[in-house]
Motif scaffolding. Structure first.
Motif: not given
Ligand SMILES: O=C(O)CCC(=O)C(=O)O
Length: 271
Positions: A13-15, A143-148, A199-203
């Motif tokens: 769901e979140l990546g 590290l900042m991630v954009v969920p989903r 995930h490899a496509n997580m921004v």
């Protein structure tokens, strides 16, 4: 170590999955000392910021026993075997220094577009695992991630060779603004020893570090063996060509080694 049903659901769901306290303090103490030694060396695998401060120590698992044990630790290998349903190999291994006062930004990006464009990786069946070596705080360039955001697939990226010393396929501001408006930004923080799998496509990205607190993070990039790179353009120490499946080490291997090395270091300090 296997991921639980809840962790698998969160990843889907979140990546990402964040596991605080994944590595025990004895292991962290050794890795912190060894990282300091590595960054004090002059080697071609150690990439520097434009300021000259160290940015990234690539492939140190190939010459340092403690990091070799991290690169095959069952806490990291087994979850990815579980997610990909097959054996995995090491595509990249590095320590990002994000040094006190001088650590530079990592622009907003997804990992897969760089692996695809620069290394010829066929699919997003690879991912980064971040292991915190220092405390990661809201203030020292977490590290900042954009969920989903992984659900958007591989987004159009541009080759940024100028912003930092390290070329990267990055996202434009409009794309990041749109995704953040939908899902916000999360910065997992915590003590050394925490682990973030994404995930490899997580921004994701990180800002510069102007605090006196270094923020070293180890990144182990594992790829499904069936997803081996086809057309590498970067040096071997950045994109590995050995596609041998990693043999997962017993969960105690790193801690046993750390205890022995820590005892030697303590004895040497008494002399
Ligand atoms: O260490 C960081 O802050 C970011 C690293 C990163 O995004 C990467 O290696 O792809």
């Amino acid at each position: 170590m296997k991921l639980s049903g809840q962790q698998l659901k969160d990843f889907d769901e979140l990546g990402y999955i964040f596991m605080p306290d994944c590595f025990p303090p004895e292991a962290v103490a050794l890795l912190q000392r060894e990282a300091a030694v590595i960054f004090s060396e002059q080697r071609e695998e150690i990439w520097r910021e434009k300021s000259g401060a160290p940015r990234t120590a690539f492939a140190c698992h190939q010459y340092n026993k403690a990091f070799a044990l991290v690169a095959s630790d069952s806490r990291l290998i087994e979850p990815l075997q579980q997610l990909f349903g097959e054996q995995v190999y090491i595509h990249q291994f590095k320590i990002n220094a994000k040094a006190a006062f001088t650590g530079d930004v990592w622009q907003w990006h997804q990992d897969f577009p760089t692996w695809h464009a620069d290394d010829g990786m066929p699919d997003a069946r690879a991912m980064n695992i971040a292991i915190f070596l220092d405390e990661v705080m809201p203030i020292n360039g977490p590290l900042m991630v954009v969920p989903r955001s992984h659900k958007s697939g591989a987004l159009k990226s541009n080759h940024d060779k100028g912003t930092t010393s390290y070329p990267l396929w990055t996202l434009d501001n409009e794309t990041v603004t749109r995704l953040v408006a939908e899902n916000g930004i999360v910065a997992p923080t915590g003590k050394p020893g925490g682990v973030l799998m994404f995930h490899a496509n997580m921004v994701h990205g990180s800002s510069g570090n102007i605090t006196p607190y270094p923020r070293r993070i180890v990144y182990l990039t594992l790829s499904a063996v069936s997803n081996a790179i086809k057309n590498p353009t970067r040096p071997e120490f950045i994109a590995h060509r050995d596609f041998t499946p990693v043999r997962s080490e017993n969960i105690d291997a790193l801690v046993d080694y750390a205890r022995a090395q820590n005892a030697l270091a303590a004895a040497a300090a008494l002399v």
